[in-house]
Every structure is written in C-alpha cells, then in structure tokens.
Design a protein around this motif. Structure first.
Motif, mmCIF file in Angstrom:
data_model
loop_
_atom_site.group_PDB
_atom_site.id
_atom_site.type_symbol
_atom_site.label_atom_id
_atom_site.label_comp_id
_atom_site.label_asym_id
_atom_site.label_seq_id
_atom_site.Cartn_x
_atom_site.Cartn_y
_atom_site.Cartn_z
ATOM 1 N N ARG A 199 78.534 -63.738 13.709
ATOM 2 C CA ARG A 199 77.854 -62.924 14.708
ATOM 3 C C ARG A 199 77.424 -61.580 14.135
ATOM 4 N N PHE A 200 78.288 -61.005 13.278
ATOM 5 C CA PHE A 200 77.987 -59.673 12.747
ATOM 6 C C PHE A 200 77.585 -59.707 11.266
ATOM 7 N N ASN B 72 99.272 -52.021 27.390
ATOM 8 C CA ASN B 72 100.249 -51.919 26.301
ATOM 9 C C ASN B 72 101.190 -53.117 26.191
ATOM 10 N N GLU B 73 100.696 -54.290 26.596
ATOM 11 C CA GLU B 73 101.451 -55.519 26.386
ATOM 12 C C GLU B 73 101.057 -56.105 25.032
ATOM 13 N N ILE B 74 102.037 -56.435 24.194
ATOM 14 C CA ILE B 74 101.748 -57.008 22.883
ATOM 15 C C ILE B 74 101.236 -58.433 23.038
ATOM 16 N N THR B 75 100.169 -58.751 22.301
ATOM 17 C CA THR B 75 99.591 -60.095 22.325
ATOM 18 C C THR B 75 99.444 -60.604 20.890
ATOM 19 N N THR B 76 99.302 -61.925 20.750
ATOM 20 C CA THR B 76 98.989 -62.510 19.446
ATOM 21 C C THR B 76 97.697 -63.319 19.564
ATOM 22 N N LEU B 77 97.064 -63.554 18.423
ATOM 23 C CA LEU B 77 95.698 -64.088 18.400
ATOM 24 C C LEU B 77 95.620 -65.572 18.094
ATOM 25 N N GLY B 78 96.731 -66.288 18.170
ATOM 26 C CA GLY B 78 96.722 -67.711 17.868
ATOM 27 C C GLY B 78 96.953 -67.961 16.389
ATOM 28 N N ARG B 79 97.291 -69.205 16.060
ATOM 29 C CA ARG B 79 97.563 -69.551 14.664
ATOM 30 C C ARG B 79 96.367 -69.194 13.776
ATOM 31 N N GLY B 80 96.662 -68.608 12.637
ATOM 32 C CA GLY B 80 95.585 -68.157 11.759
ATOM 33 C C GLY B 80 94.957 -66.865 12.213
ATOM 34 N N GLY B 81 95.584 -66.195 13.172
ATOM 35 C CA GLY B 81 94.991 -65.010 13.789
ATOM 36 C C GLY B 81 94.817 -63.827 12.865
ATOM 37 N N SER B 82 95.531 -63.805 11.736
ATOM 38 C CA SER B 82 95.345 -62.704 10.793
ATOM 39 C C SER B 82 93.940 -62.725 10.190
ATOM 40 N N ASP B 83 93.347 -63.920 10.075
ATOM 41 C CA ASP B 83 91.948 -64.004 9.638
ATOM 42 C C ASP B 83 91.051 -63.240 10.606
ATOM 43 N N LEU B 84 91.284 -63.458 11.893
ATOM 44 C CA LEU B 84 90.498 -62.779 12.917
ATOM 45 C C LEU B 84 90.740 -61.274 12.871
ATOM 46 N N SER B 85 91.985 -60.866 12.667
ATOM 47 C CA SER B 85 92.296 -59.439 12.538
ATOM 48 C C SER B 85 91.480 -58.813 11.419
ATOM 49 N N ALA B 86 91.409 -59.518 10.279
ATOM 50 C CA ALA B 86 90.697 -58.988 9.114
ATOM 51 C C ALA B 86 89.203 -58.870 9.365
ATOM 52 N N VAL B 87 88.612 -59.890 9.952
ATOM 53 C CA VAL B 87 87.167 -59.876 10.214
ATOM 54 C C VAL B 87 86.829 -58.797 11.246
ATOM 55 N N ALA B 88 87.651 -58.707 12.287
ATOM 56 C CA ALA B 88 87.418 -57.674 13.306
ATOM 57 C C ALA B 88 87.557 -56.272 12.706
ATOM 58 N N LEU B 89 88.532 -56.110 11.812
ATOM 59 C CA LEU B 89 88.715 -54.822 11.149
ATOM 60 C C LEU B 89 87.512 -54.496 10.263
ATOM 61 N N ALA B 90 87.003 -55.515 9.546
ATOM 62 C CA ALA B 90 85.826 -55.313 8.699
ATOM 63 C C ALA B 90 84.627 -54.856 9.515
#
Length: 406
Positions: free
Chosen positions: A223-224, A145-163
């Motif tokens: 990859r997907f 339960n430690e909050i992390t961030t995904l690096g600059r531009g990480g919202s792109d990764l959030s979106a693709v992972a969510l998709a």
C-alpha cells in the motif's frame, strides 16, 4: 543531504540465545558505523511464545484474550531489552522500547489487532540524540491503554508499520533463511532463491502458506510501496527484494509453490436453495471472528444444496458450532468437517499472460494420483484442497512440473 534511515526486523531464531543476540548487535552497529539511523524490531526469542501459550493452557482451557495478550507481549520485551544491552556493550547508545512506549496504537481486537497509527515523536527524538532504537515487535496498545498483539508473525507488521511511520529507505526482514525460495528448500532441496519478487506474488505466497513473512505486513508494504529485503541474519549474503514490479514478469508463468497444512474443511448439507441463506451462514461465521477462504456450493437439483468451505484449523471448533447453530435456524442438514486437508498452490504474476497453467497443475496432480476436493483461483494463483498426507508429495511434483529448480 538526508540521512539514510533503515528498519531491521529480527525473528525469533535470529535472537534465539545470547550468542545470536550478540551477533545481531554486531550487525546493527555496523550499519550505525556507516552513518545510518537504525530502528530495530525484534520478535521473542525462539520458542518463547509457544512456551508462554503452553503455560496459559495449563492454567485454563479457554484463557481470556486480554490476558493472553498481556502474557504473550512479554516475550518481545525480553529480547528487546537484551539486544539493547548488547548494543550498548559495543559502545553505542541504545534505547529499548515497548510498543506502548513507541506509541503503536491499535484497534481493540485482542490477539489479531490492527495497527491504526504510530506516533513518531519519540523515535525522531531518539534519532536526534544519536540513539539506536530497539522496539518490541508484535504488540501495541489501544486508546484505552489495553495491551494488544498483532497475530502470529506480527513483528513483521510492526517493522513495516514502523518503516512507514519514520519514512525509512528500506525495511530489512532478517530470518533463518537466505531469502524467498521457489518453495520450501527443506522439503525440496532443488528450490531456488529468487533475487526479487513482486508484492502481489509475495502476498499470495504468504497468504497461501509460505512461512517467511506475515501476509498482513506485505499488504501494508504494498500500500505504501515500502521496499522489503528478506535476508538471513546468519550471513552477509544478499537476500530477496520484494518490490512493486520486476523486469521479467511475463517470462515466468509460475514463480513458486506453497502448501498450507493449517486448513480444515466444513460442509453444511441440505441447505435450502433460496436467496439470503449464504449471507446468513457466512455473516454468522464472520461475526465469530473466523476467516473463510475457499467456498464451493453444489448445483441444486432438489431445492437443497451442499455448501463447503475452508477455515483455519485453529478455528474449526468455533466454526462448526456456529455452522450448526445457523443450520438449525435455516432448516439445513448435518454438519461435516475434515481436519485432514491441506492446500497446495502455484503463484506467479506471469499467469496473467500464459494459458494452460491450471490444466498443467491438475494434470500433474492427477499423474501423482492426488485427488482434488476444492479449487480456487485468483489472477496470479491457483489453489487446490487435497488430502493432508499428500501435501508434500504435491509440492514436489508441482515444483518439478513447472521447472522451478532450473
């Protein structure tokens, strides 16, 4: 009949102020009106992340990564909550969720965390209740339960992972440009928008300096096999589709020109020319969390050699210190570094079946009197390290030389 599911990601400029947030809400509900389930990922409002970083560095010259993640993740939560409010004002039920609430689980690397999996239970429950899901991008949480961030531009990764997690039909990436161009249209007005581009080409362009999408997000989409549609949040115009393959790859040798000014060059002089030395150097740099890109080792005539390599400019201080420590251990000479360098690259899947592309690039730079200090190639790209103040000139010359404006 399966209901259409779409993921939309809106960048910082798309949610920069109240007016833009309202405009995004209108676009979202227009999709819902068509019977589509919509999950939205948002970045922080424009400049918010930079402002938060500035505050942190006013407090500490070396803020802890854990606390930086805690601080920076708040930016996306602000835009996420505001957008959910705007959607509700238009008569649609919406739920704003943090990365933690969605169940975005990452590894433990603060500032550059990697997504391990997303729990889709809460998302599917929200869809079954007819809700539009608004998720804060760029963030996740470890198993502890430690909050992390995904690096600059990480919202792109959030979106693709969510998709991937919800098996979306398409992932739309909304930004302030109309799609992917042959180069930066702000630098070269003649740059052309591409109707489609392959994952391989886009991955090369993103990793070599194109700012439209985060390279890691393209890797996951490839990859997907998740279709990506990069388009503008300011218009209804079709953007650029990023897909597995295109119909006319072999007709076009070079698809785009990129530049990166986020480069620094390090040279370790007089390195003993013996087995295992390079492994010691680059293992130590990797252990420090620094990514190395271009590497050049000179031919040895005196049992000593020079090794040059590039690293992200932000990591230059750390990399120079590590290189110096290793150099002393192995009996090497002095450490030289240069922050005034840039990388210019040409990219195109058609290079696989065309000869003379690299020679043409080198000739173009030579005619422009631009010196090349390092060269690296892949199957579909050629990159040159040049002087920082020549980067824009190089991009313009190469774009013209390969007729990309036609």
């Amino acid at each position: 009949m399966k209901k259409r599911v779409i993921v939309q990601k809106y960048g910082g400029s798309s949610v920069a102020n109240v007016e833009r947030i309202k405009a995004v809400a209108e676009r979202i509900v227009s999709y819902k009106n068509k019977g589509t389930d919509v999950a939205v990922v948002v970045s922080a409002m424009a400049d918010t992340t930079d402002d938060l970083e500035t505050l942190a560095f006013q407090i500490s010259k070396t803020p802890a990564d854990r606390e930086m993640d805690l601080l920076l993740s708040t930016g996306e939560q602000i835009s996420c909550a505001l957008l959910a409010m705007a959607v509700r004002e238009r008569g649609f039920d919406s739920v704003a969720l943090t990365g933690y609430q969605v169940g975005v689980v990452t590894d433990t690397t603060h500032q550059k965390a990697r997504v391990q999996h997303i729990d889709d239970k809460r998302l599917k429950k929200a869809f079954s209740e007819g809700k539009i899901v608004i998720m804060a991008g760029y963030q996740g949480v470890t198993k502890d339960n430690e909050i992390t961030t995904l690096g600059r531009g990480g919202s792109d990764l959030s979106a693709v992972a969510l998709a991937k997690a919800i098996n979306a039909d398409v992932c739309e990436i909304y930004t302030d440009v109309n799609g992917i161009y042959t180069t930066d249209p702000r630098l070269v007005p003649e740059a052309k928008k591409l109707a489609e581009i392959t994952f391989d080409e886009m991955l090369e362009m993103a990793s070599l300096g194109a700012q439209v999408m985060q390279a890691r997000s393209i890797e996951v989409a490839k990859r997907f096999n998740i279709p990506l549609h990069v388009r503008s949040s300011y218009s209804k115009e079709e953007g650029t589709m990023i897909v597995k393959s295109t119909q006319k790859i072999e007709d076009i040798a070079v698809r785009g020109v990129t530049s990166s000014k986020n480069e620094a060059k390090i040279t370790i002089c007089a390195v003993p020319d013996q087995p295992g030395v390079s492994a010691q150097i680059f293992s130590a740099i990797a252990d420090a969390g620094v990514n190395v890109d271009v590497i050049v080792q000179n031919v040895s005539h005196t049992r000593k050699t020079d090794i040059s390599f590039t690293v992200p400019k932000a990591d230059i201080t750390k990399a120079v210190k590590v290189a110096g420590d290793v150099a002393r251990k192995i009996g090497a000479g002095e450490i030289l570094f240069d922050k005034d360098v840039a990388r210019v690259s040409i990219v195109g899947s058609g290079m696989r079946s065309h000869n003379g592309i690299a020679a043409r690039m080198f000739n173009t730079l030579a005619k422009a009197k631009i010196n090349i200090s390092m060269i690296t190639t892949s199957e579909i790209s050629v990159s040159c390290i040049i002087a920082l103040d020549k980067a824009d000139e190089a991009v313009k010359a190469l774009h013209k030389s390969f007729d990309l404006g036609k």
